[in-house]
Design a protein around this motif. Structure first.
Motif, mmCIF file in Angstrom:
data_model
loop_
_atom_site.group_PDB
_atom_site.id
_atom_site.type_symbol
_atom_site.label_atom_id
_atom_site.label_comp_id
_atom_site.label_asym_id
_atom_site.label_seq_id
_atom_site.Cartn_x
_atom_site.Cartn_y
_atom_site.Cartn_z
ATOM 1 N N ARG A 1 14.701 -0.009 4.277
ATOM 2 C CA ARG A 1 15.160 0.851 5.370
ATOM 3 C C ARG A 1 14.545 2.230 5.239
ATOM 4 N NH1 ARG A 1 18.528 -2.471 3.300
ATOM 5 N NH2 ARG A 1 19.780 -3.893 4.580
ATOM 6 N N LEU A 2 14.806 3.048 6.253
ATOM 7 C CA LEU A 2 14.292 4.417 6.241
ATOM 8 C C LEU A 2 14.757 5.162 4.994
ATOM 9 C CD1 LEU A 2 14.784 5.611 9.946
ATOM 10 C CD2 LEU A 2 12.659 4.966 8.820
ATOM 11 N N GLY A 3 13.830 5.883 4.366
ATOM 12 C CA GLY A 3 14.167 6.676 3.180
ATOM 13 C C GLY A 3 14.032 5.918 1.883
ATOM 14 N N GLU A 4 13.940 4.580 1.937
ATOM 15 C CA GLU A 4 13.818 3.789 0.708
ATOM 16 C C GLU A 4 12.345 3.745 0.272
ATOM 17 O OE1 GLU A 4 17.685 0.852 1.274
ATOM 18 O OE2 GLU A 4 15.663 0.010 1.408
ATOM 19 N N ARG A 5 12.146 3.344 -0.967
ATOM 20 C CA ARG A 5 10.797 3.323 -1.536
ATOM 21 C C ARG A 5 10.188 1.935 -1.416
ATOM 22 N NH1 ARG A 5 8.412 8.035 -2.779
ATOM 23 N NH2 ARG A 5 7.466 7.246 -4.710
ATOM 24 N N LEU A 6 8.889 1.923 -1.176
ATOM 25 C CA LEU A 6 8.121 0.675 -1.106
ATOM 26 C C LEU A 6 6.899 0.856 -1.997
ATOM 27 C CD1 LEU A 6 7.887 -2.107 0.425
ATOM 28 C CD2 LEU A 6 6.304 -0.935 1.966
ATOM 29 N N VAL A 7 6.677 -0.090 -2.913
ATOM 30 C CA VAL A 7 5.534 -0.014 -3.825
ATOM 31 C C VAL A 7 4.400 -0.872 -3.297
ATOM 32 C CG1 VAL A 7 4.712 -0.503 -6.163
ATOM 33 C CG2 VAL A 7 7.012 0.426 -5.810
ATOM 34 N N LEU A 8 3.188 -0.306 -3.260
ATOM 35 C CA LEU A 8 1.973 -1.019 -2.842
ATOM 36 C C LEU A 8 1.074 -1.189 -4.050
ATOM 37 C CD1 LEU A 8 3.100 -0.001 -0.078
ATOM 38 C CD2 LEU A 8 0.729 0.211 0.666
ATOM 39 N N GLU A 9 0.700 -2.424 -4.365
ATOM 40 C CA GLU A 9 -0.160 -2.725 -5.507
ATOM 41 C C GLU A 9 -1.405 -3.464 -5.017
ATOM 42 O OE1 GLU A 9 3.552 -3.464 -8.636
ATOM 43 O OE2 GLU A 9 1.951 -4.958 -8.404
ATOM 44 N N THR A 10 -2.549 -3.085 -5.565
ATOM 45 C CA THR A 10 -3.800 -3.770 -5.190
ATOM 46 C C THR A 10 -4.444 -4.495 -6.370
ATOM 47 O OG1 THR A 10 -5.130 -1.807 -5.681
ATOM 48 C CG2 THR A 10 -4.265 -2.033 -3.432
ATOM 49 N N GLY A 11 -3.839 -4.403 -7.545
ATOM 50 C CA GLY A 11 -4.459 -4.968 -8.742
ATOM 51 C C GLY A 11 -5.271 -3.928 -9.486
ATOM 52 N N LYS A 12 -5.723 -2.877 -8.763
ATOM 53 C CA LYS A 12 -6.474 -1.791 -9.378
ATOM 54 C C LYS A 12 -5.634 -0.519 -9.453
ATOM 55 C CE LYS A 12 -10.865 -3.501 -7.526
ATOM 56 N NZ LYS A 12 -11.988 -3.214 -6.605
ATOM 57 N N ALA A 13 -4.692 -0.374 -8.522
ATOM 58 C CA ALA A 13 -3.859 0.820 -8.475
ATOM 59 C C ALA A 13 -2.554 0.474 -7.779
ATOM 60 C CB ALA A 13 -4.585 1.948 -7.724
ATOM 61 N N ALA A 14 -1.575 1.364 -7.933
ATOM 62 C CA ALA A 14 -0.272 1.163 -7.285
ATOM 63 C C ALA A 14 0.266 2.518 -6.852
ATOM 64 C CB ALA A 14 0.692 0.462 -8.231
ATOM 65 N N LEU A 15 1.000 2.501 -5.719
ATOM 66 C CA LEU A 15 1.602 3.732 -5.203
ATOM 67 C C LEU A 15 3.022 3.431 -4.753
ATOM 68 C CD1 LEU A 15 -1.154 5.339 -2.927
ATOM 69 C CD2 LEU A 15 -0.262 6.276 -5.069
ATOM 70 N N GLY A 16 3.922 4.383 -4.997
ATOM 71 C CA GLY A 16 5.271 4.280 -4.453
ATOM 72 C C GLY A 16 5.371 5.185 -3.233
ATOM 73 N N LEU A 17 5.677 4.604 -2.090
ATOM 74 C CA LEU A 17 5.699 5.359 -0.835
ATOM 75 C C LEU A 17 7.098 5.329 -0.218
ATOM 76 C CD1 LEU A 17 2.399 3.931 0.723
ATOM 77 C CD2 LEU A 17 2.664 5.990 -0.678
ATOM 78 N N SER A 18 7.415 6.366 0.513
ATOM 79 C CA SER A 18 8.707 6.459 1.183
ATOM 80 C C SER A 18 8.582 5.956 2.611
ATOM 81 C CB SER A 18 9.178 7.923 1.176
ATOM 82 O OG SER A 18 10.391 8.040 1.884
#
Length: 392
Positions: free
Chosen positions: A149-166
């Motif tokens: 939901r809005l405001g929660e964190r979503l992690v994106l992983e590519t195998g080379k790097a990862a980011l936590g996005l809101s």
């Protein structure tokens, strides 16, 4: 002129026969107009969805990226173009919420450039569009599957790097690819995930409506070697083949409909002529040549068809005008979107209204007159005058 008046008088005298012939032509005329309007409207909805939501009017990328859409085949430097454009960077990533994970294609975009070229930012129904790095916007059906939901964190992983996005926005566009799989993050975040100094995988280029293919051709004449532009029709993938296959299937089917209508008109005219041979014999004895009588038969068929054509055009264009402004096919399209979430179909479809459809429908009248000349008219041409005048 006299022959035309005589034919019209016969048409009006045989009201039941005229009504039957006209009804057949009305049916075929309405079917012809509606089918072409529906097919053209379907094509326009696909162009609208892919140009405004899923892709862009024109896309420029390396030849290697068109063959293998891997970020490694992306652009290390952005070329200058005569048309407005915005860079995009797409890559495969694993999306992980606190509850679920799912793989998919994420799209790094310039938030301001995307506002000028895409309709997706205007379709954010919850929260807001991207304003900077560290944020992500999701299609509403994807957000439901990830249970985020809005405001929660979503992690994106590519195998080379990862980011936590809101999560800052949820999109409801009515276009299947966007709502079921749309993931939009800032271009800077996408570059960090891709690494290797990739600035973008492709460029979304603006083009006037209806000039997409011409703009792509013009760009291909200017682009450096190794880059290629594609118009929106070349970006549709399998759904384009589905649309073109539908046209190839339905146009011969409509040709068959029109042939059957013409045959129905001519067969009814044939029976009428058989019943009126003595009447034609009297006409010939009064000075009308067999050729003029045969032309009169063809005129009767054409006039009866013309009455049906006028009524059919009125009904057909009224139907097209209504379905072009009312979302009649919405339930059907929403079902199609549920069944084919990756097709790029829109939840809305409006028929097209074009004057040229009247020309297609007119072919029924012309064909009926021609067949009436060839078949019922031949009965009159071969009339045995003494026999019919004697009443044998």
């Amino acid at each position: 002129m006299t022959l035309l008046r005589l034919a019209w008088r016969n048409v009006m005298r045989q009201r039941r026969r005229t009504a039957l012939l006209s009804l057949v032509v009305v049916y075929v005329t309405v079917a012809t107009l509606f089918l072409f309007g529906f097919l053209d409207g379907y094509g326009e909805s696909l162009v609208d969805a892919y140009a405004g939501y899923v892709e862009a009017p024109v896309v420029v990328a390396k030849e290697a990226w068109w063959e293998d859409p891997d970020p490694e085949n992306g652009l290390m430097a952005l070329p200058s173009l005569p048309e407005p454009f915005t860079p995009r960077l797409s890559l495969y990533a694993l999306l992980r919420s606190p509850y679920r994970s799912e793989g998919g294609v994420v799209l790094g975009v310039d938030p301001d450039g995307e506002r000028r070229l895409s309709r997706v930012p205007a379709k954010v129904k919850e929260g807001r569009w991207l304003s900077g790095p560290g944020e992500v916007v999701l299609g509403h059906r994807l957000a439901e599957r990830l249970d985020v939901r809005l405001g929660e964190r979503l992690v994106l992983e590519t195998g080379k790097a990862a980011l936590g996005l809101s999560v800052v926005g949820i999109v409801r566009s009515g276009v299947s690819n966007v709502d079921f799989a749309g993931v939009y993050l800032h271009l800077e975040d996408a570059r960090r995930l891709a690494g290797q100094g990739i600035l973008a995988t492709h460029l979304a280029v603006w083009a006037p409506r209806g000039r997409e293919e011409a703009t792509a051709l013009a760009l291909n004449a200017l682009l450096p070697q190794g880059l290629r532009a594609k118009g929106v029709w070349d970006l549709m993938g399998p759904i384009r083949a589905d649309y073109e296959g539908s046209r190839l299937f339905y146009i011969p089917l409509m040709g068959l409909f029109m042939l059957l209508a013409a045959v129905a008109v001519v067969s009814t005219t044939y029976v009428s002529v058989r019943e009126r041979l003595r009447e034609f014999a009297v006409g010939e004895s009064l000075g009308l040549t067999p050729l003029r009588l045969a032309v009169g038969v063809a005129l009767e068929a054409a006039l009866a068809s013309g009455v049906g054509l006028v009524l059919g055009l009125l009904l057909g264009y009224a139907l097209l005008a209504y379905t072009a402004t009312h979302d009649v096919f919405g339930p059907l399209m929403r079902l199609s979107v549920e069944l084919l979430p990756e097709s790029g179909l829109s939840e809305h479809l409006y028929t097209a209204v074009r004057p040229v459809y009247a020309l297609y429908a007119f072919l029924v009248v012309a064909f009926s007159g021609l067949l009436a000349w060839l078949f019922p008219g031949r009965l009159v041409l071969g009339l045995d005058l003494p026999r019919y005048l004697k009443g044998e």
